[in-house]
Write a protein that holds these residues in place. Structure first.
Motif, PDB file in Angstrom:
ATOM      1  N   GLN A   1      -9.538  33.756  10.613  1.00 30.58           N
ATOM      2  CA  GLN A   1      -9.034  32.241  11.150  1.00 30.58           C
ATOM      3  C   GLN A   1      -7.959  32.723  12.299  1.00 30.58           C
ATOM      4  O   GLN A   1      -7.784  31.816  13.127  1.00 30.58           O
ATOM      5  N   ALA A   2      -7.598  33.884  12.399  1.00 34.33           N
ATOM      6  CA  ALA A   2      -6.558  34.123  13.392  1.00 34.33           C
ATOM      7  C   ALA A   2      -7.337  34.619  14.847  1.00 34.33           C
ATOM      8  O   ALA A   2      -6.608  34.991  15.681  1.00 34.33           O
ATOM      9  N   GLN A   3      -8.778  34.670  14.967  1.00 36.23           N
ATOM     10  CA  GLN A   3      -9.255  35.242  16.003  1.00 36.23           C
ATOM     11  C   GLN A   3      -9.620  33.949  16.991  1.00 36.23           C
ATOM     12  O   GLN A   3      -8.969  33.997  18.188  1.00 36.23           O
ATOM     13  N   THR A   4     -10.449  33.250  17.024  1.00 37.64           N
ATOM     14  CA  THR A   4     -10.594  31.915  17.817  1.00 37.64           C
ATOM     15  C   THR A   4     -11.032  30.720  16.919  1.00 37.64           C
ATOM     16  O   THR A   4     -11.426  30.693  15.820  1.00 37.64           O
ATOM     17  N   GLU A   5     -11.189  29.454  17.940  1.00 38.10           N
ATOM     18  CA  GLU A   5     -11.136  28.293  17.281  1.00 38.10           C
ATOM     19  C   GLU A   5     -12.851  28.525  16.790  1.00 38.10           C
ATOM     20  O   GLU A   5     -12.949  27.428  15.815  1.00 38.10           O
ATOM     21  N   GLY A   6     -13.440  29.000  17.464  1.00 42.62           N
ATOM     22  CA  GLY A   6     -14.725  29.024  17.302  1.00 42.62           C
ATOM     23  C   GLY A   6     -15.116  29.570  15.652  1.00 42.62           C
ATOM     24  O   GLY A   6     -16.010  29.135  15.012  1.00 42.62           O
TER      25      GLY A   6
ATOM     26  N   ASP B   1      -7.390  33.834  20.337  1.00 43.76           N
ATOM     27  CA  ASP B   1      -7.339  32.490  20.577  1.00 43.76           C
ATOM     28  C   ASP B   1      -8.024  31.454  21.638  1.00 43.76           C
ATOM     29  O   ASP B   1      -7.396  30.537  21.790  1.00 43.76           O
ATOM     30  N   HIS B   2      -9.198  31.803  21.535  1.00 44.30           N
ATOM     31  CA  HIS B   2     -10.043  30.947  22.384  1.00 44.30           C
ATOM     32  C   HIS B   2      -9.979  29.543  21.948  1.00 44.30           C
ATOM     33  O   HIS B   2     -10.529  29.279  20.698  1.00 44.30           O
ATOM     34  N   ALA B   3      -9.867  28.814  22.722  1.00 44.92           N
ATOM     35  CA  ALA B   3     -10.020  27.258  22.562  1.00 44.92           C
ATOM     36  C   ALA B   3     -11.310  26.690  22.039  1.00 44.92           C
ATOM     37  O   ALA B   3     -12.266  27.304  22.589  1.00 44.92           O
ATOM     38  N   ILE B   4     -11.335  25.730  21.272  1.00 41.12           N
ATOM     39  CA  ILE B   4     -12.667  25.231  20.948  1.00 41.12           C
ATOM     40  C   ILE B   4     -13.223  24.468  21.911  1.00 41.12           C
ATOM     41  O   ILE B   4     -12.719  24.053  22.973  1.00 41.12           O
ATOM     42  N   THR B   5     -14.563  24.709  22.140  1.00 37.14           N
ATOM     43  CA  THR B   5     -15.505  24.004  23.159  1.00 37.14           C
ATOM     44  C   THR B   5     -16.403  22.989  22.599  1.00 37.14           C
ATOM     45  O   THR B   5     -16.698  22.743  21.403  1.00 37.14           O
ATOM     46  N   GLN B   6     -16.924  22.053  23.660  1.00 33.98           N
ATOM     47  CA  GLN B   6     -17.924  21.070  23.269  1.00 33.98           C
ATOM     48  C   GLN B   6     -18.868  21.602  22.676  1.00 33.98           C
ATOM     49  O   GLN B   6     -19.481  21.094  21.617  1.00 33.98           O
TER      50      GLN B   6
ATOM     51  N   VAL C   1     -12.372  15.293  11.975  1.00 31.97           N
ATOM     52  CA  VAL C   1     -11.962  16.299  10.796  1.00 31.97           C
ATOM     53  C   VAL C   1     -10.949  17.114  11.487  1.00 31.97           C
ATOM     54  O   VAL C   1      -9.733  17.235  11.188  1.00 31.97           O
ATOM     55  N   TYR C   2     -11.326  17.640  12.763  1.00 33.38           N
ATOM     56  CA  TYR C   2     -10.315  18.573  13.568  1.00 33.38           C
ATOM     57  C   TYR C   2      -9.124  18.002  13.842  1.00 33.38           C
ATOM     58  O   TYR C   2      -7.878  18.611  13.458  1.00 33.38           O
TER      59      TYR C   2
ATOM     60  N   PHE D   1      -2.613  35.237   0.582  1.00 38.96           N
ATOM     61  CA  PHE D   1      -3.467  34.717   1.529  1.00 38.96           C
ATOM     62  C   PHE D   1      -4.131  33.535   1.173  1.00 38.96           C
ATOM     63  O   PHE D   1      -4.668  32.703   1.999  1.00 38.96           O
ATOM     64  N   MET D   2      -4.313  33.502  -0.239  1.00 40.05           N
ATOM     65  CA  MET D   2      -5.253  32.420  -0.803  1.00 40.05           C
ATOM     66  C   MET D   2      -4.509  31.065  -0.783  1.00 40.05           C
ATOM     67  O   MET D   2      -5.283  30.001  -0.895  1.00 40.05           O
ATOM     68  N   SER D   3      -3.258  31.046  -0.586  1.00 43.44           N
ATOM     69  CA  SER D   3      -2.406  29.923  -1.009  1.00 43.44           C
ATOM     70  C   SER D   3      -1.969  29.394   0.248  1.00 43.44           C
ATOM     71  O   SER D   3      -1.201  28.501   0.359  1.00 43.44           O
ATOM     72  N   ALA D   4      -2.588  29.667   1.351  1.00 37.14           N
ATOM     73  CA  ALA D   4      -2.232  29.020   2.653  1.00 37.14           C
ATOM     74  C   ALA D   4      -3.708  28.392   3.234  1.00 37.14           C
ATOM     75  O   ALA D   4      -4.711  28.704   3.255  1.00 37.14           O
ATOM     76  N   SER D   5      -3.423  27.078   4.120  1.00 36.29           N
ATOM     77  CA  SER D   5      -4.414  26.920   4.655  1.00 36.29           C
ATOM     78  C   SER D   5      -4.175  27.074   6.237  1.00 36.29           C
ATOM     79  O   SER D   5      -3.193  27.126   6.694  1.00 36.29           O
ATOM     80  N   TYR D   6      -5.355  27.293   6.930  1.00 36.61           N
ATOM     81  CA  TYR D   6      -5.452  27.728   8.346  1.00 36.61           C
ATOM     82  C   TYR D   6      -6.211  27.011   9.343  1.00 36.61           C
ATOM     83  O   TYR D   6      -7.089  26.290   8.971  1.00 36.61           O
ATOM     84  N   GLY D   7      -5.506  27.145  10.544  1.00 36.78           N
ATOM     85  CA  GLY D   7      -6.196  26.637  11.816  1.00 36.78           C
ATOM     86  C   GLY D   7      -6.545  25.413  11.856  1.00 36.78           C
ATOM     87  O   GLY D   7      -5.796  24.288  11.266  1.00 36.78           O
ATOM     88  N   GLY D   8      -7.744  24.795  12.775  1.00 42.40           N
ATOM     89  CA  GLY D   8      -7.785  23.618  13.220  1.00 42.40           C
ATOM     90  C   GLY D   8      -8.433  22.810  12.115  1.00 42.40           C
ATOM     91  O   GLY D   8      -8.529  21.689  12.164  1.00 42.40           O
ATOM     92  N   PHE D   9      -9.172  23.295  10.916  1.00 43.72           N
ATOM     93  CA  PHE D   9      -9.728  22.589  10.228  1.00 43.72           C
ATOM     94  C   PHE D   9      -8.932  22.534   8.660  1.00 43.72           C
ATOM     95  O   PHE D   9      -9.247  22.170   7.595  1.00 43.72           O
TER      96      PHE D   9
END
Length: 230
Positions: free
Chosen positions: A166-171, A39-44, A64-65, A136-144
């Motif tokens: 999608q469950a690993q990191t924001e990267g 779950d590492h956060a997104i970086t610049q 978008v994020y 699994f196809m019918s859900a949208s995931y994560g920051g985007f």
């Protein structure tokens, strides 16, 4: 992918899935595996790299994020999700519309969206119990908030692999976003994003679908761009 295939995947990842077929242990294994990511956060750096690959700006990626995630790419260790009953209905040829109306609906119905992530994850796991790929196809995931139907264009072998990534990191979520924009031919529309909602319409239409205006998707992106540009 069927339940036996998913069970084998989970077993190789070290989970006790119980007897063959979908059951409590297998359900718990899916839930746990999609919670395990670092779950590492997104970086610049992630944002700058995505912007460079798409020929745009960091502010456009941030727009978008922030419009999609509201700042919560992960909640309680799992990617934030939105399960789409009308997509599940379409993916399963409507065969669960009558037996599972809370999971499967021919038409979009806002009342079928739980307000909590716990409720949305329950929907997803209930759907996977019926049909692994369609679930699994019918859900949208994560920051985007990319829909699982787009697993192939995002470089995943199957819907489960996309959800797992999608469950690993924001990267990882940023990488999927870049692949999605490129694969759906949205680079030019992405580069038009600005603080003016009208310039965001082409991207919103391609990214969010023809009903984008109902939720003012283009306005949210423009507002997020204005904030990111400060």
């Amino acid at each position: 992918m069927n339940h036996a295939d998913l069970q084998r995947r989970l077993s190789t990842l070290g989970h006790d899935t119980g007897k063959p077929g979908w059951g409590p242990l297998m359900r718990a294994a899916v839930y746990d595996e999609l919670t395990r990511g670092p779950d590492h956060a997104i970086t610049q750096f992630d944002i700058d790299q995505a912007a460079a690959m798409l020929g745009g700006t960091a502010a456009q990626v941030w727009a978008v994020y922030r419009a999609e995630s509201s700042g919560d790419a992960f909640i309680d260790g799992r990617p934030s999700i939105l399960f789409e009953p009308h997509r599940f209905s379409r993916s399963t040829d409507h065969r669960y519309d009558k037996s599972h109306p809370h999971l499967s609906s021919r038409s979009w119905n806002k009342k079928l969206y739980p307000g909590s992530q716990a409720g949305r994850w329950k929907q997803l796991l209930d759907a996977v119990a019926l049909d692994v790929d369609a679930g699994f196809m019918s859900a949208s995931y994560g920051g985007f908030q990319i829909l699982g139907e787009n697993y192939a264009v995002c470089g995943a072998h199957d819907p489960w692999s996309f959800a797992w990534r999608q469950a690993q990191t924001e990267g990882d979520q940023v990488e999927a976003f870049v692949r999605f924009v490129e694969g759906r031919g949205l680079k030019a529309a992405f580069r038009r994003i600005s603080s003016d909602p009208e310039t965001c319409r082409p991207f919103s239409r391609g990214y969010n679908g023809t009903g984008y205006a109902l939720n003012n998707h283009h306005v949210h992106i423009a507002d997020a761009h204005r904030s990111a540009s400060r």
